[in-house]
Design a protein around this motif. Structure first.
Motif, PDB file in Angstrom:
ATOM      1  N   ASP A 117       1.126  -1.267  -0.295  1.00 27.24           N
ATOM      2  CA  ASP A 117      -0.252  -0.150  -0.129  1.00 27.24           C
ATOM      3  C   ASP A 117       0.785   1.420  -0.018  1.00 27.24           C
ATOM      4  O   ASP A 117       2.013   1.208   0.084  1.00 27.24           O
ATOM      5  CB  ASP A 117      -1.053  -0.135   1.355  1.00 27.24           C
ATOM      6  CG  ASP A 117      -1.711  -0.726   1.038  1.00 27.24           C
ATOM      7  OD1 ASP A 117      -2.500  -2.053  -0.033  1.00 27.24           O
ATOM      8  OD2 ASP A 117      -2.332  -1.357   2.278  1.00 27.24           O
ATOM      9  N   ALA A 138       1.019  -4.791   2.446  1.00 30.54           N
ATOM     10  CA  ALA A 138      -0.206  -4.809   2.172  1.00 30.54           C
ATOM     11  C   ALA A 138      -1.003  -5.208   3.078  1.00 30.54           C
ATOM     12  O   ALA A 138      -0.706  -6.482   3.530  1.00 30.54           O
ATOM     13  CB  ALA A 138      -0.967  -5.715   0.663  1.00 30.54           C
ATOM     14  N   GLY A 139      -2.362  -4.632   3.173  1.00 27.41           N
ATOM     15  CA  GLY A 139      -2.995  -5.461   5.096  1.00 27.41           C
ATOM     16  C   GLY A 139      -2.410  -5.326   5.749  1.00 27.41           C
ATOM     17  O   GLY A 139      -3.048  -5.540   7.353  1.00 27.41           O
TER      18      GLY A 139
END
Lengths: 164, 104
Positions: free
Chosen positions: A65, A158-159
């Motif tokens: 991200d 990510a996450g």
């Protein structure tokens, strides 16, 4: 002698220079101590000016991200340093008193940006850029204070990052 | 809305470019803050009132840029940059700009 306007015209600047020297240099030392301590604490969050997220980092994965982060700081010089710089302007050359001013502002802005990235759970800040603006001019056009803005893109696993 | 200083979004592809979007705001210094900062100028150090003022102003210019991007149907703004210019004595313009794109 105390009632002579000439005495006060000399005494007030001298007092301000002494005050600036005593208080200003103490505050600068304190600020540098704080900068160094926080920079040590941020060693594990690298900031790079390369324009791509490195692909070989194990904990970031192929599609991290990304979020924009920034930090800014406005720092001003004290009266004593301004006086010294004014003298230096007569002869030219290196103005060390302003060198420390911009150095403090840049490092502080970078630290604030890194703090914001850390709060998001970032592992790295990519494509970091800095911008300097002199926002208020002192008497005679001398630099009174400068603003530094540092901004970049935080790469978050990510996450794995926190939202907010 | 994804904002990024990069030219791509990791793991996604840009499907269309919608052109440059920008947001800006012009701020003047407040007299009260100015007097306090004038005193602070004697001993040096951080001028917190100005740091906050400029931080808020940049947030607003980013917001305006995002609104513009949203209104033309973008879901990301890439390669975002900031610029500052002084419009008049004591007033500064803070500009944010970038390229609006659709990513999938």
């Amino acid at each position: 002698m105390l009632s002579s306007p000439l005495f006060w015209q000399l005494a007030i600047p001298v007092l301000l220079i002494v005050l600036g020297f005593l208080v200003g240099s103490g505050r600068e030392r304190a600020h540098y101590r704080s900068i160094l301590a926080r920079e040590d604490a941020m060693r594990d969050l690298p900031i790079i000016s390369i324009r791509r997220v490195p692909e070989d980092l194990p904990d970031l994965g192929p599609a991290p991200d990304t979020r924009m982060v920034r930090g800014n700081a406005v720092i001003s010089v004290d009266y004593f340093k301004r006086f010294l710089a004014g003298l230096r302007m007569l002869f030219g050359g290196r103005v060390t008193t302003y060198e420390s001013l911009v150095d403090r502002a840049r490092r502080e802005a970078l630290l604030r940006m890194r703090q914001q990235a850390r709060d998001l759970g970032a592992r790295m800040i990519v494509n970091v850029r800095m911008e300097t603006a002199s926002i208020s001019k002192g008497a005679g056009g001398a630099v009174g204070s400068i603003e530094v803005l540092a901004y970049g893109t935080a790469a978050i696993p990510a996450g794995g990052g926190r939202t907010s | 809305m994804i904002l990024s200083t990069l030219e791509y979004v990791p793991g996604k592809t840009v499907t269309s470019h919608l052109g440059i979007v920008q947001g800006s705001t012009v701020r003047a210094k407040n007299v009260g803050r100015d007097i306090l900062s004038g005193l602070k100028n004697l001993v040096g150090g951080e001028l917190k009132a100005y740091t906050e003022l400029l931080g808020d102003a940049r947030e607003e210019s980013l917001q305006r840029m995002q609104q513009q991007a949203q209104s033309i149907g973008a879901n990301a703004v890439l390669n975002v940059r900031f610029a500052t210019s002084s419009v008049a004595q004591g007033a500064a313009e803070l500009l944010a700009y970038g390229t609006a794109v659709v990513v999938e």
